[in-house]
Every structure is written in structure tokens, then in C-alpha cells.
Design a protein around this motif. Sequence first.
Motif, PDB file in Angstrom:
ATOM      1  N   ASN A   1      -1.053  -2.823   3.569  1.00 13.13           N
ATOM      2  CA  ASN A   1       0.400  -2.924   3.504  1.00 13.13           C
ATOM      3  C   ASN A   1       1.074  -1.580   3.719  1.00 13.13           C
ATOM      4  O   ASN A   1       0.548  -0.529   3.349  1.00 13.13           O
TER       5      ASN A   1
ATOM      6  N   ALA B   1       4.489  -0.013   2.369  1.00 14.48           N
ATOM      7  CA  ALA B   1       5.559  -0.223   1.387  1.00 14.48           C
ATOM      8  C   ALA B   1       6.604   0.869   1.536  1.00 14.48           C
ATOM      9  O   ALA B   1       6.293   2.007   1.914  1.00 14.48           O
TER      10      ALA B   1
ATOM     11  N   MET C   1       9.338   3.028  -0.528  1.00 18.00           N
ATOM     12  CA  MET C   1       9.628   3.433  -1.893  1.00 18.00           C
ATOM     13  C   MET C   1      10.905   4.263  -1.920  1.00 18.00           C
ATOM     14  O   MET C   1      11.098   5.147  -1.082  1.00 18.00           O
TER      15      MET C   1
ATOM     16  N   GLU D   1      -1.141   1.182   1.353  1.00 16.19           N
ATOM     17  CA  GLU D   1      -2.155   0.812   0.367  1.00 16.19           C
ATOM     18  C   GLU D   1      -2.977  -0.359   0.867  1.00 16.19           C
ATOM     19  O   GLU D   1      -2.500  -1.219   1.614  1.00 16.19           O
TER      20      GLU D   1
ATOM     21  N   ARG E   1      -1.686  -4.757  -3.629  1.00 21.67           N
ATOM     22  CA  ARG E   1      -1.283  -4.592  -5.034  1.00 21.67           C
ATOM     23  C   ARG E   1       0.223  -4.426  -5.195  1.00 21.67           C
ATOM     24  O   ARG E   1       0.788  -4.820  -6.208  1.00 21.67           O
ATOM     25  N   PHE E   2       0.886  -3.817  -4.226  1.00 20.89           N
ATOM     26  CA  PHE E   2       2.308  -3.529  -4.358  1.00 20.89           C
ATOM     27  C   PHE E   2       3.141  -4.799  -4.197  1.00 20.89           C
ATOM     28  O   PHE E   2       2.822  -5.677  -3.400  1.00 20.89           O
ATOM     29  N   SER E   3       4.231  -4.878  -4.931  1.00 17.26           N
ATOM     30  CA  SER E   3       5.223  -5.940  -4.752  1.00 17.26           C
ATOM     31  C   SER E   3       6.604  -5.338  -4.983  1.00 17.26           C
ATOM     32  O   SER E   3       6.746  -4.307  -5.657  1.00 17.26           O
TER      33      SER E   3
ATOM     34  N   ASP F   1       8.168  -3.049  -8.136  1.00 20.47           N
ATOM     35  CA  ASP F   1       7.207  -2.213  -8.852  1.00 20.47           C
ATOM     36  C   ASP F   1       7.720  -0.776  -8.947  1.00 20.47           C
ATOM     37  O   ASP F   1       8.317  -0.255  -8.001  1.00 20.47           O
ATOM     38  N   LYS F   2       7.460  -0.148 -10.086  1.00 20.15           N
ATOM     39  CA  LYS F   2       7.808   1.261 -10.266  1.00 20.15           C
ATOM     40  C   LYS F   2       6.576   2.119 -10.036  1.00 20.15           C
ATOM     41  O   LYS F   2       5.481   1.775 -10.459  1.00 20.15           O
ATOM     42  N   CYS F   3       6.778   3.250  -9.357  1.00 18.03           N
ATOM     43  CA  CYS F   3       5.669   4.127  -8.996  1.00 18.03           C
ATOM     44  C   CYS F   3       6.028   5.579  -9.280  1.00 18.03           C
ATOM     45  O   CYS F   3       7.213   5.939  -9.380  1.00 18.03           O
TER      46      CYS F   3
ATOM     47  N   ILE G   1       9.538   0.280  -5.469  1.00 17.91           N
ATOM     48  CA  ILE G   1       9.175  -0.364  -4.197  1.00 17.91           C
ATOM     49  C   ILE G   1      10.274  -1.359  -3.828  1.00 17.91           C
ATOM     50  O   ILE G   1      10.583  -2.270  -4.592  1.00 17.91           O
TER      51      ILE G   1
ATOM     52  N   VAL H   1       7.834  -4.475   1.165  1.00 16.34           N
ATOM     53  CA  VAL H   1       6.394  -4.468   1.415  1.00 16.34           C
ATOM     54  C   VAL H   1       6.134  -5.250   2.703  1.00 16.34           C
ATOM     55  O   VAL H   1       6.552  -6.406   2.828  1.00 16.34           O
TER      56      VAL H   1
END
Length: 240
Positions: free
Chosen positions: A147, A149, A151, A163, A167-169, A172-174, A194, A197
Motif C-alpha cells: 500500500n 498511504a 499521512m 507498507e 495494516r494501515f487504514s 490511524d495515528k502514526c 493516515i 490508503v
Amino acid sequence: MPFFPEDIVEHLDGSGRGIIARTWSEQPYDAPVDSLDDPMMRPLAKGEVGVQDQFTGLRRIVSDSTLRLVDRSLFVRGDICKKTRSEDAQSGAVLNVHVQIQVRHAITNMSVDAWFEREEFRPHQSLLLGDYVLCENWIGQVEEVFNEALMVSPTAQMQPVYELGGRFSVGDKCFPLPEPDQHTEKPKEPTDIIVKVTPVAAAISWSAVNQSLDPSQAQHIPRPQRFWSVNDFPRVSIMR
């Protein structure tokens, strides 16, 4: 209103949402004895249900009068069913299901006070890990997704992130990515979010060819390639 296992419910006092794990009306005659390890496993009295919190995983037994039904994914097309609390012994098959949904903003968590038809929405990602797909008389399953993504930081700066694994959607906070040649202290809490994606590549495992074809015809249909780029995704039909 009676509840059933896997119902999504909301506590009337606003303490959160949960999933029905046990109900007093469906517990077996040999109900489990009291368990010190899991308080959910004690015998249920009439009107009690076991609920698991949707976010924290906390398990507890509460009165069904303290809950409100939010969602019940009870039937799908083709399910065999009977009328509840009826002397009619006939069975039937579900031919169609009408579904309405409520949504919450993935970034702000603000709920939209309205109901929408399922047909008004589409998946935000064209291909997901685990999807079953069709291509040229072959059926397969998505094993890996790569994917891209997008951010966004608290200062509205956009940065792409890549990634493997899906896992990312959105929402999501990163933690922010470190700048090259800069040694900045890592924040204690994730600050970037995020907002998009997009799958750009996938690995698909092909398991079976169309069984309705004549064997002499099926043996000459080549297995599709294992690795797919985003430009090839339109050749694949997703089974959802």
C-alpha cells in the motif's frame, strides 16, 4: 427486544459499545459453573447478557434492559431460517437483505446523525488482504498487499508512506517519519494521521479453475500471474 450472539449493542448510559457474547435465552441446559478466571462464564439469569467491549475487550454481564441494538448482521442471502416463536414448522431461504448504515468520520470521530443506504458507499480500497478474486476462469485469494498511504501532520504537511501487509487504514495515528540528516526527538504520542490508503501491488494465490468447464478446455487455461501491479487490477473481479 431480545438480543442474539454477535449483535452490536450500545450501553444506554453512554459508556460505550460492545458485542453480545452470551444470552440467557440461548445458554445450554448444562450452563457453565462459576469461573474465577472468566466472570463471563457464570450461569445467566433471565434478562442477562454477556457483553465484550468493542474497543477495550472488557467482558462483563449486564441486564439486557441497559442496552440498545446498534447493528445485527444476522442474515445473508441463501440463509435457511424459520419464524421466531411460531408454531409454523416451515423453513425458508433469504432472498434479499436491505441494509442501512450509520457512519462516523474516520479523522475527527464525529458521528453523522443520519441513516444511509449501503449502495451509497463503496470500499475505500480497491483490493484488501484476504479478498477472493476471479480472473480468466480462475479463482484466487489476495495473500499480500503493498500500500501507499498518505499521512498528514498537525501542521497540514502531507507525506507518503509505504507498507507491506495491509495494516494501515484511514484514521490511524502514526509517529512522524524522521527527516534525513536530522536528529529530532521522537514524540511520546503519535501525531500524524493516515488520510488515504491506496494499494499499488498485490500477490494473489490462484487455487482453482472454473469447474463448469470441460476438462479438455480447462487444462489449457493458463494460471494467472502471482504478482499484480495497480495497472492490472481492473482485470480482476473481487468477490464481496
